[in-house]
Design an enzyme around this catalytic site. Sequence first.
Site, PDB file in Angstrom:
ATOM      1  N   HIS A 172       0.834  -1.210   0.000  1.00  0.00           N
ATOM      2  CA  HIS A 172       0.000   0.000   0.000  1.00  0.00           C
ATOM      3  C   HIS A 172       0.867   1.258   0.000  1.00  0.00           C
ATOM      4  O   HIS A 172       0.679   2.153  -0.830  1.00  0.00           O
ATOM      5  CB  HIS A 172      -0.912  -0.012   1.224  1.00  0.00           C
ATOM      6  CG  HIS A 172      -1.893   1.115   1.252  1.00  0.00           C
ATOM      7  ND1 HIS A 172      -3.148   1.032   0.694  1.00  0.00           N
ATOM      8  CD2 HIS A 172      -1.801   2.379   1.759  1.00  0.00           C
ATOM      9  CE1 HIS A 172      -3.785   2.173   0.851  1.00  0.00           C
ATOM     10  NE2 HIS A 172      -2.986   3.011   1.503  1.00  0.00           N
ATOM     11  N   GLU A 173       1.811   1.314   0.929  1.00  0.00           N
ATOM     12  CA  GLU A 173       2.643   2.518   1.047  1.00  0.00           C
ATOM     13  C   GLU A 173       3.598   2.658  -0.130  1.00  0.00           C
ATOM     14  O   GLU A 173       3.905   3.773  -0.558  1.00  0.00           O
ATOM     15  CB  GLU A 173       3.420   2.499   2.370  1.00  0.00           C
ATOM     16  CG  GLU A 173       2.545   2.469   3.617  1.00  0.00           C
ATOM     17  CD  GLU A 173       1.526   3.605   3.650  1.00  0.00           C
ATOM     18  OE1 GLU A 173       1.793   4.674   3.087  1.00  0.00           O
ATOM     19  OE2 GLU A 173       0.456   3.407   4.251  1.00  0.00           O
ATOM     20  N   HIS A 193       1.834   4.566  -2.909  1.00  0.00           N
ATOM     21  CA  HIS A 193       1.920   6.025  -2.714  1.00  0.00           C
ATOM     22  C   HIS A 193       3.326   6.520  -3.063  1.00  0.00           C
ATOM     23  O   HIS A 193       3.494   7.527  -3.765  1.00  0.00           O
ATOM     24  CB  HIS A 193       1.629   6.385  -1.255  1.00  0.00           C
ATOM     25  CG  HIS A 193       0.214   6.148  -0.826  1.00  0.00           C
ATOM     26  ND1 HIS A 193      -0.874   6.631  -1.522  1.00  0.00           N
ATOM     27  CD2 HIS A 193      -0.291   5.489   0.252  1.00  0.00           C
ATOM     28  CE1 HIS A 193      -1.989   6.275  -0.897  1.00  0.00           C
ATOM     29  NE2 HIS A 193      -1.657   5.576   0.167  1.00  0.00           N
TER      30      HIS A 193
END
Length: 367
Positions: A29-30, A33
């Site tokens: 997820h990170e 980003h």
Amino acid sequence: MEKILELIAFLRYYIVPTAILLGILIFVHEFGHFLVAKLCGVRILKFSLGFGPRILGKKIGDTEYRISALPLGGYVKPLGESPDEPVAEEDKPFSLTHQSIPRRLAIIAAGSVFNIAFACLLFTIIFMVGTPMLTPRVGQVLDNSPAQRAGLQQGDRIVAVNGQSVELWEELSRIIERSGGTSLTLAVERAGKMLTVELVPELSAAKDMLGQERKSYKIGIVAATAKEAVKVKRYDPVSAVFKGVYQTWHISHLTLLSFIKIIQRAIPAETLGGPIRIAEVAGEFAEAGMVSFFSLMAIISVNLGVLNLLPIPILDGGHILFLLVEALKGSPLSMKKMEIAQQIGLAIIVLVMMFVFYNDIARLVNG
């Protein structure tokens, strides 16, 4: 010595599988980003797995990569994350706040998109490696059912329906449900001999996993679950990709429907589980084998991606909502309004977390 062995077993069964599961999903997820921000020219100051005090860390270039004390999450901190953050004039091209709305939208949505894409990849690999699936072998014949009246017996293996061969239980179920109540001719293998059985499916109602009553055609048999009734089904790479994409869409659809049904109270909120329940399930699936464990990882990855896009302030979906409002207004919301919205969003998340922790503890206490 016994206590040490119990501790080792606890770590192996609960902590290690949970750490691997959540660690990989948070990283994916990170990293979404992080990667899209980098591609957009935004400077990343911190990339953290976990929240709170730093345990380990190393600065490479502009970015400090760290592992923090609280493992339930992670974050990427870009330069100019908040509109009121002071940014030097020469650094504005690298600031998140000073990027165009489409770029900021891409950066914020990237975490969820990566989670959903990761689930697609996992499901594709699982379908290629092979998944245990039930074959059309009868484990039980229900009383006063079409199957009982037609003479089907426990242990029978249905090999074809109306001349169409079937090798999986789900194929048999699909044909019966779509029969419209017309007569079916089953080719049945029993004790090494082939038999022909004719029956007419009956319309029956039952509640699905979302608490909705659904009517479908059934013949009144239950699948056998013994080892000899299970086969490993493998798909070629192209078919596996299509199956993986469909499975990801299906889980995404179920996730949203479940969220709506919980709000409507069609599904009891007590079914929600938190970190303790995740640890229990992760341990169970890890014990069942790698395919089961990675299937669970794919399902949770979809859940994480979809739920993060909900328009709740503090989640990625809340930030996307702020950007859409900014695009419509032509200017960003005031800091005061965003802070109030963030506080409301934080309160909602904290309440949900408290509730799922309560559910976990109540489930443990009640056995």
